[in-house]
Design an enzyme around this catalytic site. Structure first.
Site, PDB file in Angstrom:
ATOM      1  N   CYS A 115       7.968  -0.383 -10.293  1.00 37.90           N
ATOM      2  CA  CYS A 115       8.193  -1.570  -9.458  1.00 37.90           C
ATOM      3  C   CYS A 115       8.079  -2.885 -10.224  1.00 37.90           C
ATOM      4  O   CYS A 115       8.596  -3.911  -9.785  1.00 37.90           O
ATOM      5  CB  CYS A 115       7.227  -1.573  -8.278  1.00 37.90           C
ATOM      6  SG  CYS A 115       7.457  -0.174  -7.201  1.00 37.90           S
ATOM      7  N   HIS A 251       7.443  -9.018  -5.425  1.00 41.08           N
ATOM      8  CA  HIS A 251       7.909  -7.646  -5.218  1.00 41.08           C
ATOM      9  C   HIS A 251       7.646  -7.295  -3.754  1.00 41.08           C
ATOM     10  O   HIS A 251       6.597  -7.611  -3.207  1.00 41.08           O
ATOM     11  CB  HIS A 251       7.153  -6.707  -6.158  1.00 41.08           C
ATOM     12  CG  HIS A 251       7.331  -5.264  -5.839  1.00 41.08           C
ATOM     13  ND1 HIS A 251       8.579  -4.718  -5.644  1.00 41.08           N
ATOM     14  CD2 HIS A 251       6.444  -4.254  -5.671  1.00 41.08           C
ATOM     15  CE1 HIS A 251       8.445  -3.415  -5.373  1.00 41.08           C
ATOM     16  NE2 HIS A 251       7.162  -3.125  -5.382  1.00 41.08           N
ATOM     17  N   ASN A 281      10.779  -1.150   0.320  1.00 40.25           N
ATOM     18  CA  ASN A 281      10.400  -1.312  -1.093  1.00 40.25           C
ATOM     19  C   ASN A 281      11.513  -0.710  -1.955  1.00 40.25           C
ATOM     20  O   ASN A 281      11.694   0.511  -1.967  1.00 40.25           O
ATOM     21  CB  ASN A 281       9.060  -0.608  -1.336  1.00 40.25           C
ATOM     22  CG  ASN A 281       8.587  -0.736  -2.774  1.00 40.25           C
ATOM     23  OD1 ASN A 281       9.333  -1.144  -3.666  1.00 40.25           O
ATOM     24  ND2 ASN A 281       7.337  -0.369  -3.013  1.00 40.25           N
TER      25      ASN A 281
HETATM   26  O1  UT7 Z   1       5.564  -0.809  -5.011  1.00 41.65           O
HETATM   27  C1  UT7 Z   1       4.624  -0.079  -5.694  1.00 41.65           C
HETATM   28  C2  UT7 Z   1       3.286  -0.309  -5.187  1.00 41.65           C
HETATM   29  N1  UT7 Z   1       3.110   0.290  -3.892  1.00 41.65           N
HETATM   30  C3  UT7 Z   1       2.449  -0.354  -3.000  1.00 41.65           C
HETATM   31  O2  UT7 Z   1       2.075  -1.472  -3.220  1.00 41.65           O
HETATM   32  C4  UT7 Z   1       2.045   0.374  -1.738  1.00 41.65           C
HETATM   33  C5  UT7 Z   1       0.612   0.062  -1.480  1.00 41.65           C
HETATM   34  N2  UT7 Z   1       0.082   0.668  -0.291  1.00 41.65           N
HETATM   35  C6  UT7 Z   1       0.437   0.332   0.964  1.00 41.65           C
HETATM   36  O3  UT7 Z   1       1.327  -0.445   1.178  1.00 41.65           O
HETATM   37  C7  UT7 Z   1      -0.357   0.907   2.097  1.00 41.65           C
HETATM   38  O4  UT7 Z   1      -1.525   1.518   1.592  1.00 41.65           O
HETATM   39  C8  UT7 Z   1       0.426   1.947   2.937  1.00 41.65           C
HETATM   40  C9  UT7 Z   1       1.482   1.242   3.769  1.00 41.65           C
HETATM   41  C10 UT7 Z   1       1.041   2.996   2.048  1.00 41.65           C
HETATM   42  C11 UT7 Z   1      -0.518   2.653   3.923  1.00 41.65           C
HETATM   43  O5  UT7 Z   1      -1.209   1.692   4.720  1.00 41.65           O
HETATM   44  P1  UT7 Z   1      -2.790   1.778   4.890  1.00 41.65           P
HETATM   45  O6  UT7 Z   1      -3.163   0.726   5.851  1.00 41.65           O
HETATM   46  O7  UT7 Z   1      -3.395   1.733   3.527  1.00 41.65           O
HETATM   47  O8  UT7 Z   1      -2.993   3.177   5.577  1.00 41.65           O
HETATM   48  P2  UT7 Z   1      -3.770   4.492   5.045  1.00 41.65           P
HETATM   49  O9  UT7 Z   1      -3.051   5.098   3.885  1.00 41.65           O
HETATM   50  O10 UT7 Z   1      -5.214   4.177   4.886  1.00 41.65           O
HETATM   51  O11 UT7 Z   1      -3.585   5.456   6.305  1.00 41.65           O
HETATM   52  C12 UT7 Z   1      -4.114   5.109   7.590  1.00 41.65           C
HETATM   53  C13 UT7 Z   1      -3.707   6.185   8.571  1.00 41.65           C
HETATM   54  C14 UT7 Z   1      -4.000   7.595   8.086  1.00 41.65           C
HETATM   55  O12 UT7 Z   1      -4.437   8.362   9.198  1.00 41.65           O
HETATM   56  P3  UT7 Z   1      -5.998   8.680   9.418  1.00 41.65           P
HETATM   57  O13 UT7 Z   1      -6.443   9.388   8.175  1.00 41.65           O
HETATM   58  O14 UT7 Z   1      -6.644   7.331   9.569  1.00 41.65           O
HETATM   59  O15 UT7 Z   1      -6.010   9.513  10.639  1.00 41.65           O
HETATM   60  C15 UT7 Z   1      -2.654   8.105   7.664  1.00 41.65           C
HETATM   61  O16 UT7 Z   1      -2.529   9.511   7.739  1.00 41.65           O
HETATM   62  O17 UT7 Z   1      -2.294   6.130   8.823  1.00 41.65           O
HETATM   63  C16 UT7 Z   1      -1.742   7.444   8.671  1.00 41.65           C
HETATM   64  N3  UT7 Z   1      -0.365   7.328   8.212  1.00 41.65           N
HETATM   65  C17 UT7 Z   1       0.686   7.219   9.050  1.00 41.65           C
HETATM   66  N4  UT7 Z   1       0.767   7.214  10.396  1.00 41.65           N
HETATM   67  C18 UT7 Z   1       1.988   7.093  10.936  1.00 41.65           C
HETATM   68  C19 UT7 Z   1       0.088   7.249   6.929  1.00 41.65           C
HETATM   69  N5  UT7 Z   1       1.424   7.120   6.921  1.00 41.65           N
HETATM   70  C20 UT7 Z   1       1.819   7.097   8.229  1.00 41.65           C
HETATM   71  C21 UT7 Z   1       3.064   6.977   8.846  1.00 41.65           C
HETATM   72  N6  UT7 Z   1       3.117   6.973  10.197  1.00 41.65           N
HETATM   73  N7  UT7 Z   1       4.226   6.829   8.147  1.00 41.65           N
END
Ligand code: UT7
Length: 324
Positions: A115, A251, A281
């Site tokens: 990225c 980005h 992204n």
């Molecule tokens: O470009 C390269 C660099 N990449 C990035 O910068 C990405 C960085 N990360 C992020 O943008 C965020 O961490 C994400 C968008 C990927 C995830 O958001 P988050 O607020 O960090 O959520 P999380 O990973 O802590 O997950 C929270 C909950 C989990 O459920 P439980 O364990 O709390 O029950 C996940 O299983 O959300 C769940 N979850 C989803 N639910 C519905 C994860 N993906 C999804 C989904 N739909 N697509």
């Protein structure tokens, strides 16, 4: 000896026609439009058609950037493609783009910083130009991440999209102190974080391409501080106050990350160029895509000062300061 700087002579971009909305995503994995919008800001992403490759998107973005600059393929003597989704393991996608554009001179190669790739490519082209090794560079970020997503993994497949963006950089007489064109770039990497965001295949280790794997919340934890730190160091090195920045062109990984960075540095939200809602992204393509959108809709004007940033797999991260 006359000093040389890199002018940003033109910008262009290309998105595939097919749009995949969050509602359509709900039929692919267990997710909701609401979760995706609230956690990322994404509402849709573009996806390539069968038979459409990274080089096709990159070449079209480059054609539009050349047209915007009033230049032609015959002027180009350097092509750098930033991509983590090359057409083939080799040769470089940049050489395929070179052939598609009909460029017959200079050199073409890829850079791989995921990225952050566009910033790495821009820094490389800027150095080639400043040391007199190129006069007209095409710097392209082009990706088809849809081809390396695990479409059963809701934690990653909802985040990414396909697309390409390009800038034409030309050699002009002038010194760094004039603060024209690409003023300064700041690149960082730390391989200690390799396993937080990676492709789980490759020619040497698995003889496959592999699929994207990410510990999203771990990446998120590092993103704001690393990016904001890089931007502050860059601004200080260049002798520019963040308050003097006209446009912040980040980005486009996540609306929460890019606004988190803006908040950390007191950048007003109306100066933030955000396309994450429409594009998702697009990895190395996201900065030049956002840049092109804002130039064409009239927000970014000639003479404006822009600050770009990115973080990606590796980790790699960095920032670039440029006057358009
Ligand atoms: O470009 C390269 C660099 N990449 C990035 O910068 C990405 C960085 N990360 C992020 O943008 C965020 O961490 C994400 C968008 C990927 C995830 O958001 P988050 O607020 O960090 O959520 P999380 O990973 O802590 O997950 C929270 C909950 C989990 O459920 P439980 O364990 O709390 O029950 C996940 O299983 O959300 C769940 N979850 C989803 N639910 C519905 C994860 N993906 C999804 C989904 N739909 N697509």
């Amino acid at each position: 000896m006359t000093e040389i700087y890199s002018r940003i002579a033109g910008v262009g971009s290309c998105l595939p026609d097919k749009v995949l909305t969050n509602a359509a995503m709900e039929a692919i994995v267990e997710t909701t439009d609401q979760w995706i919008r609230e956690r990322t800001g994404i509402t849709q992403r573009h996806i390539v058609a069968d038979g459409q490759y990274t080089s096709d998107l990159g070449a079209e973005a480059a054609r539009r950037a050349l047209e915007h600059a009033g230049l032609s393929a015959a002027d180009v003597d350097l092509i750098i493609v930033a991509t983590a989704t090359p057409d083939l393991t080799f040769p470089a996608t940049a050489t395929i783009v070179q052939e598609k554009l009909g460029v017959k001179r200079g050199c073409a190669f890829d850079v791989q910083a995921v990225c952050s790739g566009f910033l790495y490519a821009m820094a490389t082209a800027d150095n080639f130009i400043r040391c007199g090794q190129a006069t007209t560079a095409l710097v392209i970020g082009a990706e088809t991440f849809s081809r390396i997503l695990d479409w059963t993994d809701r934690t990653t497949c909802v985040l990414f999209g396909d697309g390409a963006g390009a800038v034409v950089m030309t050699a002009e007489p002038g010194s760094r102190e004039d603060h024209k064109g690409v003023i300064r770039t700041h690149l960082r990497s730390d391989g200690a974080f390799c396993d937080m965001l990676y492709g789980d295949g490759g020619p040497s280790r698995t003889k496959t391409v592999g699929l994207l794997r990410m510990q999203g919340n771990q990446v998120f934890r590092h993103a704001v501080s690393k990016i904001a730190g890089s931007m502050s160091e860059l601004a200080e090195m260049a002798g520019v106050a963040i308050a003097d920045i006209d446009w912040f062109v980040p980005h486009q990984a996540n609306q929460r990350i890019l606004l988190g960075v803006a908040n950390r540095l007191d950048i007003p939200h109306e100066r933030v160029i955000s396309t994450v809602a429409q594009h998702g992204n697009t990895s190395a393509a996201s900065i030049p895509l956002a840049f092109d959108v804002a130039v064409r809709d009239g927000r970014i004007k000639r003479g404006d000062l822009g600050l770009m940033e990115a973080m990606g797999g590796g980790f790699t991260w960095g920032a670039a300061l440029a006057r358009y």
